[in-house]
Design a protein around this motif. Structure first.
Motif, PDB file in Angstrom:
ATOM      1  N   LEU A   1      70.286  52.711 -10.143  1.00 44.60           N
ATOM      2  CA  LEU A   1      71.392  51.836 -10.529  1.00 44.60           C
ATOM      3  C   LEU A   1      72.739  52.528 -10.351  1.00 44.60           C
ATOM      4  O   LEU A   1      73.697  51.926  -9.864  1.00 44.60           O
TER       5      LEU A   1
ATOM      6  N   LYS B   1      74.440  52.550  -6.954  1.00 43.22           N
ATOM      7  CA  LYS B   1      75.073  51.302  -6.540  1.00 43.22           C
ATOM      8  C   LYS B   1      76.515  51.193  -7.029  1.00 43.22           C
ATOM      9  O   LYS B   1      77.184  50.201  -6.772  1.00 43.22           O
ATOM     10  N   THR B   2      76.979  52.197  -7.760  1.00 43.25           N
ATOM     11  CA  THR B   2      78.313  52.132  -8.345  1.00 43.25           C
ATOM     12  C   THR B   2      79.260  53.139  -7.697  1.00 43.25           C
ATOM     13  O   THR B   2      78.836  54.078  -7.030  1.00 43.25           O
TER      14      THR B   2
ATOM     15  N   ALA C   1      72.505  47.407 -16.176  1.00 43.27           N
ATOM     16  CA  ALA C   1      73.136  46.852 -14.990  1.00 43.27           C
ATOM     17  C   ALA C   1      74.113  47.860 -14.405  1.00 43.27           C
ATOM     18  O   ALA C   1      74.872  48.502 -15.131  1.00 43.27           O
ATOM     19  N   ALA C   2      74.073  47.989 -13.071  1.00 41.77           N
ATOM     20  CA  ALA C   2      75.060  48.798 -12.372  1.00 41.77           C
ATOM     21  C   ALA C   2      76.403  48.095 -12.519  1.00 41.77           C
ATOM     22  O   ALA C   2      76.498  46.878 -12.366  1.00 41.77           O
ATOM     23  N   SER C   3      77.440  48.869 -12.848  1.00 46.53           N
ATOM     24  CA  SER C   3      78.725  48.240 -13.126  1.00 46.53           C
ATOM     25  C   SER C   3      79.874  49.163 -12.739  1.00 46.53           C
ATOM     26  O   SER C   3      79.860  50.355 -13.030  1.00 46.53           O
TER      27      SER C   3
ATOM     28  N   PRO D   1      77.263  42.326 -13.509  1.00 42.49           N
ATOM     29  CA  PRO D   1      76.597  42.452 -12.209  1.00 42.49           C
ATOM     30  C   PRO D   1      76.738  41.174 -11.383  1.00 42.49           C
ATOM     31  O   PRO D   1      76.806  40.076 -11.929  1.00 42.49           O
TER      32      PRO D   1
ATOM     33  N   ASP E   1      69.692  42.471  -8.021  1.00 44.23           N
ATOM     34  CA  ASP E   1      69.347  43.817  -7.569  1.00 44.23           C
ATOM     35  C   ASP E   1      70.104  44.893  -8.337  1.00 44.23           C
ATOM     36  O   ASP E   1      69.738  46.063  -8.292  1.00 44.23           O
ATOM     37  N   ASP E   2      71.156  44.501  -9.031  1.00 43.99           N
ATOM     38  CA  ASP E   2      71.967  45.449  -9.811  1.00 43.99           C
ATOM     39  C   ASP E   2      71.510  45.547 -11.259  1.00 43.99           C
ATOM     40  O   ASP E   2      72.176  46.161 -12.087  1.00 43.99           O
TER      41      ASP E   2
END
Length: 97
Positions: free
Chosen positions: A27, A30-31, A71-73, A79, A83-84
């Protein structure tokens, strides 16, 4: 604080939720390196969720229990796609190793 949480519930509830390092790193990748992080959502399993995702009997036992969704943030934003998000933590009980 945890003692207060458990004593004020008045019912059997989630004690902890464990996420493995791989999930956290996936995760975080992704940030943005400077503004990124993880956003945690407090949630509760319900019958609709269990049925919608065709989850097994162990998860059916989680109905009414608290969970945490990661959640990726970036900059504390919500998100943008599934996928996040990850809801794959191990709930204690029953997974209290």
């Amino acid at each position: 604080m945890q003692k207060n949480y458990k004593s004020n519930l008045g019912r059997d509830q989630t004690n902890s939720i464990w996420f493995d390092r791989q999930t956290l790193e996936k995760l975080l990748e992704k940030t943005d390196p400077k503004t990124g992080g993880l956003k945690l959502y407090f949630a509760e399993y319900d019958a609709e969720y269990v049925e919608a995702y065709g989850l097994d009997n162990e998860i059916k036992g989680h109905i009414g229990k608290m969970t945490i969704v990661l959640a990726a943030s970036n900059n504390n934003e919500d998100p943008e796609n599934d996928d996040d998000v990850d809801n794959g933590g191990n709930i204690c009980p029953p997974n209290c190793n």
